[in-house]
Design a protein around this motif. Sequence first.
Motif, PDB file in Angstrom:
ATOM      1  N   ASP A  14       0.873  -1.170   0.000  1.00 58.81           N
ATOM      2  CA  ASP A  14       0.000   0.000   0.000  1.00 58.81           C
ATOM      3  C   ASP A  14       0.911   1.221   0.000  1.00 58.81           C
ATOM      4  O   ASP A  14       1.330   1.705   1.046  1.00 58.81           O
ATOM      5  CB  ASP A  14      -0.919   0.010   1.228  1.00 58.81           C
ATOM      6  CG  ASP A  14      -1.866   1.205   1.236  1.00 58.81           C
ATOM      7  OD1 ASP A  14      -1.754   2.059   0.331  1.00 58.81           O
ATOM      8  OD2 ASP A  14      -2.706   1.295   2.150  1.00 58.81           O
ATOM      9  N   SER A  24       0.866   4.178   2.467  1.00 62.98           N
ATOM     10  CA  SER A  24       0.942   3.942   3.911  1.00 62.98           C
ATOM     11  C   SER A  24       2.387   3.760   4.339  1.00 62.98           C
ATOM     12  O   SER A  24       3.232   3.277   3.577  1.00 62.98           O
ATOM     13  CB  SER A  24       0.150   2.682   4.297  1.00 62.98           C
ATOM     14  OG  SER A  24      -1.217   2.848   4.051  1.00 62.98           O
ATOM     15  N   ARG A  51       3.726   5.017  12.744  1.00 57.73           N
ATOM     16  CA  ARG A  51       3.259   3.679  13.122  1.00 57.73           C
ATOM     17  C   ARG A  51       3.407   3.488  14.630  1.00 57.73           C
ATOM     18  O   ARG A  51       4.511   3.539  15.156  1.00 57.73           O
ATOM     19  CB  ARG A  51       4.061   2.608  12.399  1.00 57.73           C
ATOM     20  CG  ARG A  51       3.478   1.197  12.502  1.00 57.73           C
ATOM     21  CD  ARG A  51       3.917   0.460  13.766  1.00 57.73           C
ATOM     22  NE  ARG A  51       5.342   0.287  13.860  1.00 57.73           N
ATOM     23  CZ  ARG A  51       5.952  -0.139  14.964  1.00 57.73           C
ATOM     24  NH1 ARG A  51       5.267  -0.395  16.062  1.00 57.73           N
ATOM     25  NH2 ARG A  51       7.269  -0.268  14.999  1.00 57.73           N
ATOM     26  N   GLU A  87      -0.264   4.727   9.793  1.00 54.20           N
ATOM     27  CA  GLU A  87      -0.855   5.928   9.200  1.00 54.20           C
ATOM     28  C   GLU A  87      -0.623   5.977   7.687  1.00 54.20           C
ATOM     29  O   GLU A  87       0.326   5.385   7.163  1.00 54.20           O
ATOM     30  CB  GLU A  87      -0.247   7.183   9.833  1.00 54.20           C
ATOM     31  CG  GLU A  87      -0.490   7.329  11.325  1.00 54.20           C
ATOM     32  CD  GLU A  87       0.098   8.617  11.859  1.00 54.20           C
ATOM     33  OE1 GLU A  87      -0.164   9.690  11.266  1.00 54.20           O
ATOM     34  OE2 GLU A  87       0.828   8.565  12.863  1.00 54.20           O
ATOM     35  N   TYR A  88      -1.513   6.701   7.011  1.00 54.77           N
ATOM     36  CA  TYR A  88      -1.286   7.057   5.622  1.00 54.77           C
ATOM     37  C   TYR A  88      -0.262   8.185   5.565  1.00 54.77           C
ATOM     38  O   TYR A  88      -0.236   9.073   6.419  1.00 54.77           O
ATOM     39  CB  TYR A  88      -2.585   7.503   4.948  1.00 54.77           C
ATOM     40  CG  TYR A  88      -3.532   6.368   4.625  1.00 54.77           C
ATOM     41  CD1 TYR A  88      -3.255   5.492   3.576  1.00 54.77           C
ATOM     42  CD2 TYR A  88      -4.691   6.176   5.360  1.00 54.77           C
ATOM     43  CE1 TYR A  88      -4.110   4.449   3.276  1.00 54.77           C
ATOM     44  CE2 TYR A  88      -5.562   5.131   5.069  1.00 54.77           C
ATOM     45  CZ  TYR A  88      -5.260   4.267   4.032  1.00 54.77           C
ATOM     46  OH  TYR A  88      -6.108   3.236   3.741  1.00 54.77           O
TER      47      TYR A  88
END
Length: 497
Positions: free
Chosen positions: A121, A124, A146, A152-153
Amino acid sequence: MKIAIVILNWNGRNMLKRFLPILQSNLIADSVVFVADNASSDDSLQLLKSDFPDVRVIELDKNYGFADGYNKALQQIDAEYYLLLNSDVEVTSDWIEPMLWFMEANHDVAACQPKILSISDRHSFEYAGACGGFIDKYGYPYCRGRIFDTIEYDKGQYDNPMEIQWTTGACMLIRSSDYWAVGGLDGRFFAHSEEIDMCWRLRLMGRKLYCIPQSKVFHVGGGTLNKSNPRKTFLNFRNNLTMLYKNLPDKDLRHVMAVRWWLDYLAAFQMLILNRSWGDFKAVVKARRAFHKWKKQFLSERQEIQLRQESAPDVQVRSSYSILWQYYFHRKKEFSRLHPSVSKGTKQFPNVVLLPQIEALLNEGHTVTLQLRGYSMRPFLEDNRDKALLIKACHIAVGDAVLARLPQGGYVLHRIVKIKGDEITLLGDGNLVPEHCKRSDIIGFVVGFYRKGRSAIDKTNGIKWGLYSIIWMLLRPCRRYLLAFYRRVWLKMFKPI
């Protein structure tokens, strides 16, 4: 060589085939790629010989794990910098330069890491390192981006370079001199927590660590062990406890270890009851037993580290709070909620970016206010507290505080202690070793300082600064003892001057 990019491999043939071509197309001059093979049983070595003949291979006789595997490999490499890189990392264009430029401009920094995003992803952060590592008062690691399982994004909220408490072993640029000054990674750890342990020791030596988000890589994660794995659970708990035992100051050891006894068994029963993982439950119990069985091996190192604690009393190696309490009770699951000022307000930029711009402004005739970083002008000036007002340097004299560009790279704001023709000798008020440059390297002249957040300026041509300068230069022969007293006695009893 300038940079040795060293990948430690164990049965990672597929990762090497996937990511080595991308790495090779994104190298800089005077950088060499090494693969240290931990006695792989797959065909990693055959792949390297057939598909990557330019990669230098170091064959180890057995699987030494992450920690000692790197130690034994790096002993065979002569380079100014080591870049430790996991085999499951996908690099990007211009990923090395921001970190290298930052290190070249900031000689008090031992190591740095890039922003690490997830390859599954790409918007992220990745679990292992994210945007820089921290550790709470009880030894629990977390990251900017994190905390535990909350990832988190990446919205650019952590795009400012920031001093951190540990750099991830997934991608770490470290000076070889600093690596060996602390003895490298602790080989007894085998894997997990070894880089946090080494970073703790680096910071006790007064060395700094940074995350440079202008450099970005993508990480698969869990390339060797799955996240839910009893072996990984065992290593994490045993090594984390060992790290605390080695490095905690005497005044904190008993309390932290007592709290960890309760928290570790609470975690074990949570794994058993909620996660229904008998293997992870047993791994925690075995880890605590293993720690108590072998902790005597680390007693002599602990005693040495305690001496470093005494010489670096103002180094904040851990956060002052419990991340468990903040996460579960205050529901602060993002780093920006723990440190609200991190994602808003004034951004910090590395000297390598900022100071060339300041030099250009000064040459154009502008005045510049510069936030001071570091402790090299103690006891009068403090890191990140005071500011200097600069103008273009014209006429300089012994005793002047100036901004200078050093021949070996980087900038310093120090005092002139000697002028001999075109040769200038500089010395920070808090330093013992001088620097040397040419008259043409003096780019800024300090006309005053803003101290302790005051709006009133202490002018360098005023009585106060002039008197301080004369006295401090006269005391240069005994400066070593005065600075030691200031650091070890004064700062423990009083605020900075």
